[in-house]
Design a protein around this motif. Structure first.
Motif, mmCIF file in Angstrom:
data_model
loop_
_atom_site.group_PDB
_atom_site.id
_atom_site.type_symbol
_atom_site.label_atom_id
_atom_site.label_comp_id
_atom_site.label_asym_id
_atom_site.label_seq_id
_atom_site.Cartn_x
_atom_site.Cartn_y
_atom_site.Cartn_z
ATOM 1 N N GLY A 295 -67.481 31.670 91.436
ATOM 2 C CA GLY A 295 -66.117 31.840 90.976
ATOM 3 C C GLY A 295 -65.587 30.575 90.343
ATOM 4 N N ALA A 296 -64.259 30.542 90.150
ATOM 5 C CA ALA A 296 -63.637 29.408 89.472
ATOM 6 C C ALA A 296 -63.782 28.118 90.263
ATOM 7 N N LEU A 297 -63.869 28.211 91.580
ATOM 8 C CA LEU A 297 -63.988 27.025 92.415
ATOM 9 C C LEU A 297 -65.430 26.560 92.557
ATOM 10 N N GLY A 298 -66.366 27.396 92.161
ATOM 11 C CA GLY A 298 -67.763 27.025 92.240
ATOM 12 C C GLY A 298 -68.292 27.049 93.666
ATOM 13 N N ASN A 299 -69.464 26.486 93.816
ATOM 14 C CA ASN A 299 -70.118 26.430 95.124
ATOM 15 C C ASN A 299 -70.919 25.134 95.201
ATOM 16 N N GLY A 300 -70.203 24.041 95.404
ATOM 17 C CA GLY A 300 -70.856 22.740 95.397
ATOM 18 C C GLY A 300 -70.923 22.156 93.999
ATOM 19 N N GLU A 301 -71.620 21.035 93.868
ATOM 20 C CA GLU A 301 -71.721 20.355 92.579
ATOM 21 C C GLU A 301 -72.999 19.540 92.509
ATOM 22 N N GLY A 302 -73.395 19.218 91.281
ATOM 23 C CA GLY A 302 -74.601 18.460 91.057
ATOM 24 C C GLY A 302 -74.363 16.963 91.089
ATOM 25 N N PRO A 303 -75.415 16.166 90.816
ATOM 26 C CA PRO A 303 -75.278 14.710 90.858
ATOM 27 C C PRO A 303 -74.419 14.178 89.724
ATOM 28 N N ALA A 304 -73.693 13.090 90.000
ATOM 29 C CA ALA A 304 -72.840 12.372 89.049
ATOM 30 C C ALA A 304 -71.614 13.204 88.685
ATOM 31 N N TRP A 345 -78.880 20.433 100.115
ATOM 32 C CA TRP A 345 -78.818 19.601 98.927
ATOM 33 C C TRP A 345 -77.929 18.399 99.191
ATOM 34 N N LYS A 346 -78.335 17.228 98.688
ATOM 35 C CA LYS A 346 -77.543 16.019 98.856
ATOM 36 C C LYS A 346 -77.520 15.233 97.555
ATOM 37 N N ASN A 347 -76.330 14.907 97.106
ATOM 38 C CA ASN A 347 -76.164 14.045 95.941
ATOM 39 C C ASN A 347 -76.091 12.589 96.390
ATOM 40 N N MET A 348 -76.908 11.753 95.766
ATOM 41 C CA MET A 348 -76.933 10.346 96.100
ATOM 42 C C MET A 348 -75.784 9.599 95.404
ATOM 43 N N PRO A 349 -75.404 8.437 95.930
ATOM 44 C CA PRO A 349 -74.284 7.692 95.333
ATOM 45 C C PRO A 349 -74.515 7.404 93.851
ATOM 46 N N ALA A 350 -73.468 7.617 93.060
ATOM 47 C CA ALA A 350 -73.543 7.353 91.618
ATOM 48 C C ALA A 350 -73.077 5.924 91.367
ATOM 49 N N THR A 351 -74.022 5.011 91.313
ATOM 50 C CA THR A 351 -73.710 3.585 91.197
ATOM 51 C C THR A 351 -74.179 2.955 89.898
ATOM 52 N N ILE A 352 -74.957 3.692 89.098
ATOM 53 C CA ILE A 352 -75.536 3.130 87.874
ATOM 54 C C ILE A 352 -74.674 3.515 86.674
ATOM 55 N N ASP A 353 -74.323 2.541 85.848
ATOM 56 C CA ASP A 353 -73.552 2.802 84.635
ATOM 57 C C ASP A 353 -74.391 3.591 83.638
ATOM 58 N N GLY A 354 -73.774 4.595 83.014
ATOM 59 C CA GLY A 354 -74.458 5.406 82.014
ATOM 60 C C GLY A 354 -73.859 6.790 81.944
ATOM 61 N N SER A 355 -74.340 7.571 81.001
ATOM 62 C CA SER A 355 -73.850 8.942 80.859
ATOM 63 C C SER A 355 -74.964 9.979 80.902
ATOM 64 N N SER A 356 -76.235 9.558 80.803
ATOM 65 C CA SER A 356 -77.360 10.494 80.886
ATOM 66 C C SER A 356 -78.584 9.735 81.397
ATOM 67 N N ALA A 357 -79.502 10.480 82.034
ATOM 68 C CA ALA A 357 -80.640 9.808 82.667
ATOM 69 C C ALA A 357 -81.859 10.714 82.695
ATOM 70 N N ASN A 358 -83.023 10.081 82.825
ATOM 71 C CA ASN A 358 -84.296 10.780 82.973
ATOM 72 C C ASN A 358 -85.044 10.109 84.115
ATOM 73 N N ILE A 359 -85.705 10.910 84.977
ATOM 74 C CA ILE A 359 -86.322 10.356 86.178
ATOM 75 C C ILE A 359 -87.801 10.703 86.273
ATOM 76 N N SER A 360 -88.517 9.896 87.069
ATOM 77 C CA SER A 360 -89.905 10.156 87.421
ATOM 78 C C SER A 360 -90.086 9.704 88.866
ATOM 79 N N PHE A 361 -90.378 10.674 89.774
ATOM 80 C CA PHE A 361 -90.542 10.360 91.193
ATOM 81 C C PHE A 361 -91.994 10.532 91.597
ATOM 82 N N LEU A 362 -92.464 9.568 92.422
ATOM 83 C CA LEU A 362 -93.859 9.548 92.849
ATOM 84 C C LEU A 362 -94.021 9.879 94.322
ATOM 85 N N SER A 363 -92.945 9.773 95.101
ATOM 86 C CA SER A 363 -92.972 10.094 96.520
ATOM 87 C C SER A 363 -91.551 10.442 96.939
ATOM 88 N N GLN A 364 -91.373 10.744 98.211
ATOM 89 C CA GLN A 364 -90.038 11.063 98.687
ATOM 90 C C GLN A 364 -89.071 9.903 98.477
#
Length: 401
Positions: A295-304, A345-364
């Motif tokens: 609905g209009a209020l949504g159900n949670g939110e994504g990172p940043a 689901w958990k969003n991590m703290p948004a501490t890095i300056d920027g407006s878009s990002a790309n990631i590569s994870f190798l482990s937890q």
């Protein structure tokens, strides 16, 4: 993928000439990600001024946009590459040192490496042009264009050997000869995103209009000959989606509208190859309206936040998923994650300056993030799953000079 300023402590070596000869030889044979010797200095230099100058001088003079990163691809916790507009760089010591691999005309939008030498890419020869398919056999120092057809892909996925898949805005294609030729895989009408795990099993996002407006997640187990509906999601506005899959994990990002630098979208996840699904979150925004399935209020939110836009998704093992996000309105980038196939689901703290990002994870815990806008071009590393980040390389935007 290293070698940068202050890499060698010259005074500790018995023969400077031997070390200089080694450096010259490495530059001649191309980059293969070979680790440095044990005596190499571990003093890391985040300041990328010298490397940035080297890349800007080597890029084609026709590239008018400021230098910025576009994609990351790591083979291990220490060895990886980061691409950009007219360049490719690499590290083999966890980002402590970065080395130029390629500079020239190609403006990369995606890179895919299965080894330190074999890789694919999508890149444009000029700004505004659609990307073409490229291959390399020397780690990215040189690139060839094996395909001369009219297809223009938006995403590629290199599998083993010469096999892989490529995607357009409305179709899926397969190659068995390293990209010289591509065969269309039958997909449902109105396909707007997809992913194939192998030659038989694949998924697509299908849009539906009219009174039942929304999305259908479709699955095939016979190479596209037959498709069945795995998930139906209602949405007043449909603008496409993305599928990510690994093992039994299948995730779908479904978009609604956007506006006021905000994006409305929903994320769904399946832990059992599409037998059952759950909405992980649905981010409704004032600028983008209702998220699909909410609905209009949504159900949670994504990172940043506020109204962050999703970047790419990465899987680790059988249950872990990471999603990049960037908020143009908030001027921050971050990641969100699930450790249990979307149950939480958990969003991590948004501490890095920027407006878009790309990631590569190798482990937890270990992952890399490239800020992909031109105002804050930088690369970061995390060792705690995105809770905190350390800069490994920072370029200076021309507007900040």
């Amino acid at each position: 993928m290293k070698m940068k300023d202050n890499r060698f402590q010259y005074g500790s070596y018995p023969s400077l000439s031997i070390m200089m000869a080694f450096v010259l030889l490495l530059g001649m044979v191309g980059w293969s990600g070979t680790p440095a010797s044990a005596a190499t200095s571990k003093v890391c230099d985040v300041n990328g001024t010298t490397l940035q100058s080297q890349l800007e001088q080597g890029r084609s003079s026709s590239i008018q946009e400021d230098i910025h990163f576009t994609d990351t691809d790591f083979l291990s916790q220490t060895t990886g590459r980061v691409a950009g507009n007219g360049f490719l760089i690499g590290t083999s010591d966890g980002g402590c040192h970065w080395q130029k691999i390629y500079t020239g005309t190609w403006q990369f939008s995606q890179i895919e490496f299965t080894s330190n030498t074999q890789g694919w890419a999508l890149a444009s020869a000029a700004s505004g042009q659609k990307p073409v398919f490229l291959t390399t056999t020397d780690g990215g120092t040189t690139w060839k264009k094996p395909y001369n057809g009219n297809l223009r892909f938006t995403k590629i996925d290199k599998k083993s050997g010469s096999t892989g898949f490529a995607y357009t805005t409305s179709g899926v294609y397969k190659t068995i000869n390293g990209g010289a030729a591509w065969t269309a895989i039958p997909t449902p009408a109105n396909t707007r995103g997809g992913y194939f795990q192998d030659s038989n099993t694949g998924w697509v996002v299908k849009t539906v209009s009219g009174s039942n407006s929304g999305y259908r997640i479709m699955q095939t187990i016979d190479g596209g000959n037959k498709w069945t509906t795995s998930l139906s999601v209602g949405s007043l506005e449909v603008s496409g989606g993305e599928i990510y899959a690994s093992g039994k994990q299948v995730w779908a990002i479904l978009y609604s509208g956007s506006g006021m630098s905000q994006v409305s979208y929903s994320v769904y996840a399946s832990a059992d190859s599409g037998t059952s699904w759950r909405q992980v979150f649905g981010q409704s925004t004032a600028g983008g309206g209702k998220a699909p399935g909410t609905g209009a209020l949504g159900n949670g939110e994504g990172p940043a936040q506020p109204g962050g836009q999703p970047g790419n998704m990465q899987f680790v093992g059988n249950t872990i998923a990471y999603l990049a996000g960037g908020s143009p309105a908030g001027g921050k980038v971050a990641v969100g994650r699930s450790l249990d196939s979307g149950k939480t689901w958990k969003n991590m703290p948004a501490t890095i300056d920027g407006s878009s990002a790309n990631i590569s994870f190798l482990s937890q815990n270990v992952g890399y993030l490239a800020v992909t806008d031109s105002l804050t071009p930088s690369i970061y590393m995390t060792k705690d799953g995105g809770k905190t980040w350390s800069a490994t390389l920072k370029f200076t935007a021309k507007d900040n000079n």
